[in-house]
Design a protein around this motif. Structure first.
Motif, short mmCIF file in Angstrom:
data_model
loop_
_atom_site.label_atom_id
_atom_site.label_comp_id
_atom_site.label_asym_id
_atom_site.label_seq_id
_atom_site.Cartn_x
_atom_site.Cartn_y
_atom_site.Cartn_z
N TYR A 408 0.83 -1.31 -0.17
CA TYR A 408 0.08 0.05 0.00
C TYR A 408 1.07 1.07 -0.01
CZ TYR A 408 -3.94 -3.26 1.85
OH TYR A 408 -4.54 -3.86 2.03
N GLN A 409 0.82 2.63 -0.14
CA GLN A 409 0.77 3.48 -0.55
C GLN A 409 -0.24 4.39 -0.50
OE1 GLN A 409 3.79 4.91 -3.51
NE2 GLN A 409 3.10 2.89 -4.62
N CYS A 410 -0.19 5.40 0.44
CA CYS A 410 -1.44 6.45 0.75
C CYS A 410 -0.30 8.15 1.05
CB CYS A 410 -1.75 6.49 2.23
SG CYS A 410 -1.09 6.41 3.23
N GLU A 411 -1.37 8.96 0.69
CA GLU A 411 -0.55 10.05 1.21
C GLU A 411 -0.48 10.36 2.19
OE1 GLU A 411 -2.87 13.68 -1.77
OE2 GLU A 411 -4.62 12.15 -1.21
N CYS A 412 -0.80 10.53 3.20
CA CYS A 412 -0.28 10.75 4.74
C CYS A 412 0.74 9.70 5.04
CB CYS A 412 -1.15 10.50 6.30
SG CYS A 412 -1.42 8.64 6.05
N GLY A 413 1.19 8.63 3.74
CA GLY A 413 2.75 8.05 4.22
C GLY A 413 2.62 6.96 5.26
N ARG A 414 1.35 7.13 6.10
CA ARG A 414 1.57 6.18 7.68
C ARG A 414 1.49 4.77 7.47
NH1 ARG A 414 3.09 11.10 7.96
NH2 ARG A 414 1.11 12.88 9.37
N ILE A 415 0.77 4.46 5.89
CA ILE A 415 -0.24 3.11 6.26
C ILE A 415 0.52 2.29 6.48
CG2 ILE A 415 0.20 2.83 3.16
CD1 ILE A 415 -3.27 2.29 3.99
N GLU A 416 1.55 1.92 5.93
CA GLU A 416 2.42 0.32 5.87
C GLU A 416 4.40 0.71 7.14
OE1 GLU A 416 1.76 -3.00 3.03
OE2 GLU A 416 3.15 -1.59 2.46
N ASP A 417 3.60 1.75 7.79
CA ASP A 417 5.21 2.42 8.97
C ASP A 417 4.01 1.71 10.25
OD1 ASP A 417 6.40 3.33 10.66
OD2 ASP A 417 7.89 4.57 8.82
N SER A 418 4.74 1.32 10.89
CA SER A 418 4.46 0.62 12.17
C SER A 418 4.26 1.53 13.39
CB SER A 418 4.86 -0.68 13.01
OG SER A 418 6.20 -0.16 12.20
N THR A 419 5.56 2.34 12.87
CA THR A 419 5.70 3.76 13.75
C THR A 419 4.55 4.56 14.28
OG1 THR A 419 7.74 3.85 12.93
CG2 THR A 419 7.27 5.94 14.30
N PHE A 420 4.38 4.87 12.84
CA PHE A 420 2.79 6.03 12.75
C PHE A 420 1.38 4.84 13.17
CE2 PHE A 420 6.19 7.54 10.19
CZ PHE A 420 6.51 8.51 11.27
N ASP A 421 1.45 3.98 12.56
CA ASP A 421 0.22 2.88 12.92
C ASP A 421 0.36 1.05 12.88
OD1 ASP A 421 -2.65 1.85 12.37
OD2 ASP A 421 -3.02 3.17 11.00
N PRO A 422 0.37 1.25 14.29
CA PRO A 422 0.75 0.01 14.67
C PRO A 422 0.02 -1.33 13.86
CG PRO A 422 -0.04 0.71 16.31
CD PRO A 422 -0.14 1.79 15.26
N ARG A 423 -1.65 -0.93 13.36
CA ARG A 423 -2.01 -2.20 13.72
C ARG A 423 -1.48 -2.96 11.51
NH1 ARG A 423 -7.54 0.99 12.63
NH2 ARG A 423 -6.03 2.94 11.82
N ALA A 424 -1.94 -4.20 12.42
CA ALA A 424 -1.32 -5.24 11.14
C ALA A 424 -1.92 -4.05 9.70
CB ALA A 424 -2.31 -6.40 11.26
N THR A 425 -2.04 -4.77 8.60
CA THR A 425 -2.38 -4.06 6.93
C THR A 425 -3.30 -4.99 6.55
OG1 THR A 425 -0.92 -2.55 6.50
CG2 THR A 425 -2.17 -2.97 5.01
N ASP A 426 -4.01 -4.96 5.94
CA ASP A 426 -4.63 -6.33 4.74
C ASP A 426 -3.96 -6.55 3.92
OD1 ASP A 426 -6.85 -8.13 4.17
OD2 ASP A 426 -8.66 -6.67 3.39
N CYS A 427 -3.65 -8.02 4.28
CA CYS A 427 -2.86 -7.88 3.22
C CYS A 427 -3.84 -9.38 2.25
CB CYS A 427 -1.43 -8.69 3.73
SG CYS A 427 -1.48 -10.21 5.02
N VAL A 428 -4.26 -9.69 2.49
CA VAL A 428 -5.04 -11.11 1.51
C VAL A 428 -4.55 -10.41 0.28
CG1 VAL A 428 -7.39 -9.97 0.89
CG2 VAL A 428 -6.95 -12.02 0.94
N LYS A 429 -4.95 -9.32 -0.82
CA LYS A 429 -4.37 -9.35 -2.41
C LYS A 429 -2.40 -9.24 -2.24
CE LYS A 429 -4.77 -5.48 -5.95
NZ LYS A 429 -5.14 -6.21 -6.07
N GLN A 430 -1.93 -8.86 -1.01
CA GLN A 430 -0.73 -9.42 -1.84
C GLN A 430 -0.44 -11.35 -1.50
OE1 GLN A 430 -1.71 -7.02 0.63
NE2 GLN A 430 -1.95 -5.56 -1.37
N ASP A 431 -1.39 -11.52 -0.51
CA ASP A 431 -0.85 -12.94 0.02
C ASP A 431 -1.39 -13.88 -1.68
OD1 ASP A 431 0.32 -13.21 2.08
OD2 ASP A 431 -1.73 -13.33 2.74
#
Length: 728
Positions: A408-431
């Protein structure tokens, strides 16, 4: 000597020591500033701290979020980050992050607040930042990341292009291996007649190459809403749409999609309602079975993720940051911006991303707030489109999010950075993309569903086909687990038409067929029949689909509407139950994606039991005074599933699980044909109880001796008597 505020250290970095820990050059390091309550922040403000006053002002601008809460229950923490980018780095995160919590993680909000958040994630997360390179009186508050108001504006278009180019340059799975071909029809958005309109282009078909003409195109994924405002191509309008579709007739979402397609430099755009003749049932079904080609070959899927209707548009108004003024020690005024951190909606959740997918909590449960703000993510059709597309550009109420086959990429730059958002990302599309890429690397794709099937009859408890290639065997295991996960997520989403239940998932099934090398009938892979042990998460809202033109058998998960469907894909002990599809005999790789017929179930441990109603939505199965709890597929049982106390059913034991339970199927004899049965539920026994006694319940394994006393050796089940049931 000037005293330093003990609450926030004046938000001055030279007064705060860096949090100790192992340095990580790839992520930001944290500076912790505040850990207090709202009354504590008020006291510090009244004591003259300008930094605490700035924090308090920004928090109180969001007072509606915690109105009615007791202030001493509202906790506030703040932290800022150092690195990894240099101060001049455009992606550096220099804002101050403020977390506000008032909800007990183990309880409920005191005022019934509708803003729900994952356990451990703050109830409100704010960003304090400056605009561009403007100075702040507090060194802990640096510049923020820009979020565009409209993707057609220069900054928005630049951001969209940057995310797409980053995906293309870094992600091998997202690159196209061969030139794409156009769908049967696409919209030509670059007319040369001086109008802003579009026209419907009929692609040229090359019969020698068995394909349509080459061309790069975009697709649109959108909510139809009520359907009344959706512009459609019909048999009557097909001819005129080939010539010209006036701009004024296009709903706002279509106009925005056309404008974005033009701005990104593309000529072709596919929109379902315009590129499929909507009153031609045969064409609609044909197009639906080729959704995998349409979305997989698209360069980019434009997703109107926050639009509930085609009149809403892509670029919905974003909540603007609040502006507050802060003074420095010299009395000069500085502007500070405060906004809520973009929530990332249903792309994030609190589950262990490193755990096996069987251990995840499914489906990925979003909050009611996220559902309201991202209605497209609640649609089953859109879920399938997301999986198949190489990349999806989501337009939400907070920002653009690019979801692709590798992340994922997002405008705020936080979506895949656990520093800013520690919740796990839905990765079914990637799997899903990784699985398909692995299969393609092993052997080139060859006509999907027409390949060989290893067996037409499989052990119900076998999880994979026999295969000397252990790597391929593991891939098939992963594919079955992934399919089960996808169906759980898919079945938790909404469909307008019951008839689309099996149709909308065909594209995903086709892309997995080469990995599984299996027949596929009514949503069921014939090579892995543990899939028959599906069960609804909640049976009370369940019903059988209405007005189906296809035959969806009772043994198929698609025969139940109203609840997410779960599966059992592993077993500790096989109880000698086999299954086969008569319709598959004599065929290779049976492919019947939207209908099915009879299933033959042969069991060594099957017995007649009595159904009993124990209370409201409480049921059990009884034989020889031994009862076990039972949850039918539809509760209370009604229609073709109707049951009354004393009715006789057949309980077919299939396997023991690693949960120390016994599972199987419960069948009801058909009234119209005594030779056939219908599934009415899945059976899982954890303990059994002797009725009319005060004895403690016995564990599940004791059920064998009570219900099957004639079985003396469980290892010899295959050699004992068996019963066969035809399940329709």
């Amino acid at each position: 000597m000037v005293s330093v505020c003990t609450t926030c250290k004046g938000l001055q970095k030279h007064l705060q020591a860096l949090d100790t820990g192992i340095p990580d050059t790839h992520s930001a390091q944290r500076l912790h500033w505040v850990n207090t309550t709202l009354p504590g922040l008020r006291r510090s403000t009244h004591g003259g701290c300008r930094a605490c006053a700035t924090l308090l002002q920004g928090i109180l601008l969001h007072h509606d979020r915690f109105a009615g809460e007791q202030e001493d229950h509202i906790r506030i923490s703040a932290e800022s980050f150092i690195g990894p980018g240099a101060p001049s780095d455009r992606d550096a995160q220099n804002h101050l992050s403020v977390e506000v919590r008032w909800k007990d993680p183990g309880g409920e909000c005191g005022n019934g607040d509708e803003h729900e958040h994952d356990d451990g994630y703050p109830d409100l997360k704010l960003e304090f930042f400056t605009d561009g390179d403007r100075q702040s009186p507090f060194s802990a508050i640096g510049r923020g990341r820009h979020i565009s108001e409209n993707a057609l504006h220069d900054s928005g278009l630049s951001t969209a292009r940057h995310m797409i180019n980053d995906c293309l340059s870094r992600h091998s799975r997202c690159r196209r291996a061969k030139p794409s071909t156009l769908p049967r029809r696409v919209l030509d958005v670059l007319l040369e007649d001086g109008t802003r309109g579009v026209r419907l282009h009929e692609s040229t078909f090359d019969y020698d190459e068995d394909r349509y003409e080459f061309g790069e195109y975009l697709t649109l994924s959108h909510c139809w809403g009520t359907g009344r405002n959706v512009l459609k191509t019909t048999a009557k309008s097909l001819h005129s749409n080939r010539k010209h579709i006036p701009w004024s007739t296009l709903p706002k979402t279509f106009q925005d999609a056309v404008s974005l397609t033009r701005a990104l430099g593309f000529r072709w755009l596919w929109i379902d309602s315009l590129c499929i003749v909507q009153d031609d049932a045969e064409e609609k079904l044909e197009a639906s079975t080729h959704m995998d080609d349409i979305f997989a070959n698209s360069f980019l899927t434009i997703a109107a993720t926050s639009a509930a209707d085609t009149t809403d548009g892509l670029f919905l108004p974003k909540t603007q940051p609040f502006k507050i003024q802060a003074t420095d020690s010299a009395g000069s005024l500085h502007r500070i911006y405060v906004r809520e951190q973009p929530p990332h909606y249903t792309f994030k959740a609190s589950f262990n991303e490193g755990a096996h997918m069987n251990d995840w909590e499914l489906p990925l449960n979003p909050s009611a707030e996220a559902n309201r703000h991202t209605p497209l993510l609640r649609r089953a059709w859109a879920y399938a489109e997301r999986l198949i597309s190489p990349r999806v550009l989501h337009f939400t109420k907070s920002e653009m999010i690019l979801e692709c086959r590798e992340g994922y990429q997002c405008e705020c730059g936080r979506i895949e950075d656990s520093t800013f958002d520690p919740r796990a990302t839905d990765c079914v599309k990637q799997d899903y993309a990784k699985l398909i890429a692995e299969q393609e690397a092993r052997s080139p794709v060859t006509n999907g569903i027409n390949n060989r099937i290893d067996s037409v009859a499989s052990q119900l408890a076998a999880t994979t086909l026999a295969d000397d290639d252990q790597g391929m065997s593991r891939t098939r295991d992963d594919a079955i687990n992934l399919w089960s996960y996808i169906i759980t997520e898919y079945s938790s989403r909404n469909l307008t038409l019951d008839a689309d239940r099996l149709v909308a998932i065909i594209g995903v099934a086709k892309t997995l067929s080469d990995t599984l090398r299996s027949g596929y009938i009514a949503g069921q892979w014939t090579s892995n029949l543990l899939g028959l042990l599906w069960h609804p998460d909640d049976t009370s809202p369940c019903r059988r689909p209405r007005n189906l033109s296809q035959n969806v058998p009772s043994w198929s998960w698609a025969s139940i509407e109203g609840s997410p469907i779960y599966f059992d894909n592993s077993t500790a002990m096989d109880l000698a139950c086999t299954a086969s599809f008569p319709s598959e005999r004599g065929r290779t790789r049976a492919w019947s994606p939207i209908s099915g017929d009879a299933l033959e179930l042969t069991a060594s441990m099957a017995t007649d039991v009595a159904f009993r109603v124990d209370g409201e939505n409480e049921y059990s199965l009884v034989k020889d005074g031994i009862s076990v709890e039972f949850r039918p597929d539809i509760s209370p049982p009604q229609g073709q599933d109707s049951l009354a106390s004393g009715d006789f059913l057949v309980c077919v034991l299939v396997s023991m699980t690693f949960r120390s339970s016994i599972i199987g199927l419960v069948l009801k004899q058909s009234k119209s044909n005594a030779q056939t049965y219908r599934r009415v539920g899945r059976f899982e026994c954890y303990e059994c109880l002797r009725d009319s006694t005060d004895q403690e319940p016995e564990d599940a394994e004791a059920l064998f001796g009570h219900w099957f006393p004639e079985v003396e050796d469980m290892t010899q089940l295959d050699d004992g008597p068996q019963r066969t049931f035809i399940v329709v």
